[in-house]
Design an enzyme around this catalytic site. Structure first.
Site, PDB file in Angstrom:
ATOM      1  N   HIS A 146       0.830  -1.197   0.000  1.00  0.00           N
ATOM      2  CA  HIS A 146       0.000   0.000   0.000  1.00  0.00           C
ATOM      3  C   HIS A 146       0.869   1.254   0.000  1.00  0.00           C
ATOM      4  O   HIS A 146       2.097   1.190   0.163  1.00  0.00           O
ATOM      5  CB  HIS A 146      -0.930  -0.009   1.207  1.00  0.00           C
ATOM      6  N   GLU A 197       1.296   3.741   2.092  1.00  0.00           N
ATOM      7  CA  GLU A 197       2.058   4.072   3.294  1.00  0.00           C
ATOM      8  C   GLU A 197       3.337   3.237   3.393  1.00  0.00           C
ATOM      9  O   GLU A 197       4.388   3.734   3.798  1.00  0.00           O
ATOM     10  CB  GLU A 197       1.199   3.825   4.542  1.00  0.00           C
ATOM     11  N   CYS A 244      -5.360   1.220   6.471  1.00  0.00           N
ATOM     12  CA  CYS A 244      -6.115   0.016   6.793  1.00  0.00           C
ATOM     13  C   CYS A 244      -5.695  -0.539   8.150  1.00  0.00           C
ATOM     14  O   CYS A 244      -4.585  -0.324   8.624  1.00  0.00           O
ATOM     15  CB  CYS A 244      -5.931  -1.042   5.700  1.00  0.00           C
ATOM     16  N   TRP A 296     -18.727   3.727 -37.902  1.00  0.00           N
ATOM     17  CA  TRP A 296     -18.109   4.697 -37.009  1.00  0.00           C
ATOM     18  C   TRP A 296     -18.637   6.103 -37.265  1.00  0.00           C
ATOM     19  O   TRP A 296     -18.685   6.572 -38.405  1.00  0.00           O
ATOM     20  CB  TRP A 296     -16.590   4.666 -37.156  1.00  0.00           C
ATOM     21  N   ARG A 346     -11.787   2.361 -21.278  1.00  0.00           N
ATOM     22  CA  ARG A 346     -11.973   0.933 -21.011  1.00  0.00           C
ATOM     23  C   ARG A 346     -10.822   0.387 -20.163  1.00  0.00           C
ATOM     24  O   ARG A 346     -11.025  -0.462 -19.302  1.00  0.00           O
ATOM     25  CB  ARG A 346     -12.041   0.157 -22.331  1.00  0.00           C
ATOM     26  N   LEU A 350     -15.545  -5.608 -27.772  1.00  0.00           N
ATOM     27  CA  LEU A 350     -15.598  -4.978 -26.443  1.00  0.00           C
ATOM     28  C   LEU A 350     -14.288  -5.156 -25.670  1.00  0.00           C
ATOM     29  O   LEU A 350     -14.296  -5.374 -24.462  1.00  0.00           O
ATOM     30  CB  LEU A 350     -16.782  -5.524 -25.629  1.00  0.00           C
ATOM     31  N   ARG A 377      -8.060  -2.248 -27.211  1.00  0.00           N
ATOM     32  CA  ARG A 377      -7.064  -2.511 -28.254  1.00  0.00           C
ATOM     33  C   ARG A 377      -6.215  -1.291 -28.596  1.00  0.00           C
ATOM     34  O   ARG A 377      -5.095  -1.435 -29.074  1.00  0.00           O
ATOM     35  CB  ARG A 377      -7.764  -2.992 -29.532  1.00  0.00           C
ATOM     36  N   GLU A 407     -22.118   1.260 -23.212  1.00  0.00           N
ATOM     37  CA  GLU A 407     -21.820   1.801 -24.537  1.00  0.00           C
ATOM     38  C   GLU A 407     -22.972   1.631 -25.526  1.00  0.00           C
ATOM     39  O   GLU A 407     -22.810   1.903 -26.706  1.00  0.00           O
ATOM     40  CB  GLU A 407     -20.549   1.156 -25.089  1.00  0.00           C
ATOM     41  N   GLY A 443     -27.112  -0.189 -26.654  1.00  0.00           N
ATOM     42  CA  GLY A 443     -27.636   0.814 -27.568  1.00  0.00           C
ATOM     43  C   GLY A 443     -28.497   1.847 -26.884  1.00  0.00           C
ATOM     44  O   GLY A 443     -28.509   2.008 -25.657  1.00  0.00           O
TER      45      GLY A 443
END
Length: 350
Positions: A50, A52, A77, A177, A191, A211, A214, A291, A293
């Site tokens: 973490h 710290e 924590c 597109w 993403r 999906l 890339r 995303e 429809g």
């Protein structure tokens, strides 16, 4: 420098963990001696040290710790998870002054880390840049407080307000597109930062999307598809099982779960948006991109289950031959990316 300046540095450091720390929050920490930073660190990745720990390890002269102050953007924590409690390490290191951005909403920590530090004789100050510290981890706070993922809506629309062309004429099953290549890369960048992506039946039937991430370095997201009547062809990319995928349906007699492919049942007579949120919450998903429809996006908008929306408006015109874009309201911020006009909406529920 002031306490706010040092906490701001914690927030800057914490942002380096965007996209890699989930399901843990992003956290930054600095250690100050005589108004000078002598050590700093952030949480790199879930399961690793973490913030710290990294900050303390970064201090070359450990004898200075007894007179130093540690700043941390989120409450240290107090429990054993994949790593030992940070509050124990702070106490063991001899640091006597701790300044915290905000309390951790996670029930296993919330207030317990602060109490442990105070019981050990540490001076603890809480609430420095509190709102900024909470906004940094908006996904984490929404997940633990609202019991659902933080939800991003995203779509591209034409200059004449259409989300896409007539899907019945798209025999190639490839996306048409609307936005430019820079906007497309921006979508893939997002993403890489989130945990899951959701689309509906029409989007998959029409576009056959993968999906995946890339065009930006980062991990692929969990694919989630709403297919109530299981109409999506089995040769669609979302069935390739290369990435974890959830199919949400109201068909009880659905296929059995298999490698990387899970079916979840919902009742279409109840709130679809709420049920999807419940499923993802149980699966520990803290952030979701929707995303498309248009109908799916509007369902979440109408249910007021969204936090941010990004709309890419291009110069493309479909001459009213297509699907109308969703209707949305909220606080807006407008920018441009090449020829695309980007409107960012914020829902003030957080």
């Amino acid at each position: 420098m002031s306490k706010q300046d040092f906490m701001l540095r914690c927030l800057q450091l914490a942002k380096n963990g965007l996209g890699t720390t989930s399901p843990n929050p992003m956290v930054g920490s600095v250690i100050v001696h005589n108004n000078k930073i002598i050590g700093e660190g952030w949480h790199y990745k879930a399961g690793e040290a973490h913030a710290e720990v990294n900050a303390i390890n970064n201090v070359k002269d450990k004898t200075l710790l007894a007179d130093a102050t540690i700043y941390v953007s989120l409450e240290p924590c107090s429990h054993f998870g994949k790593t030992p409690p940070c509050s124990d390490l702070i106490i063991k290191s001899g640091i006597k002054r701790v300044i915290i951005g905000t309390i951790d909403p996670f029930t296993a920590v919330s207030g317990r880390g602060i109490k442990k530090l105070m019981d050990a004789g540490c001076e603890v100050i809480v609430g420095v840049l509190e709102r900024e510290s909470q906004l940094l981890n908006k996904r984490f706070f929404t997940f633990h407080n609202a019991k659902r993922p933080y939800i991003f809506l995203k779509w591209a629309q034409t200059a004449d307000g259409l989300l896409g062309s007539d899907s019945s004429k798209n025999q190639a099953r490839k996306p048409i597109w609307i936005s430019n290549q820079f906007s497309k890369q921006s979508v893939h960048k997002q993403r890489a930062h989130e945990q899951a992506i959701l689309v509906g039946t029409t989007t998959v039937v029409s576009d056959n999307p993968s999906l995946t991430t890339r065009l930006w370095k980062g991990s692929n997201v969990l694919r989630v598809v709403l297919d109530l009547n299981l109409r999506i062809p089995q040769n669609s990319t979302i069935y390739n099982q290369e990435q974890p995928t959830i199919i949400i349906t109201n068909t009880k007699e659905h296929p059995k779960n298999s490698h990387n492919l899970t079916y979840e049942y919902i009742n279409s007579n109840d709130s679809i948006a709420t049920q999807i949120c419940d499923i993802l919450y149980k699966k520990q998903i803290q952030s979701l991109i929707i995303e498309g429809g248009a109908q799916l996006l509007q369902t979440f908008i109408d249910a007021n289950l969204w936090d941010e929306a990004t709309v890419y408006k291009s110069t493309t015109v479909f001459l009213k031959q297509g699907t109308k874009a969703p209707k949305i309201q909220g606080e807006t911020k407008v920018s441009t990316l090449q020829n695309d006009v980007i409107t960012h909406y914020t829902n003030t529920t957080f």
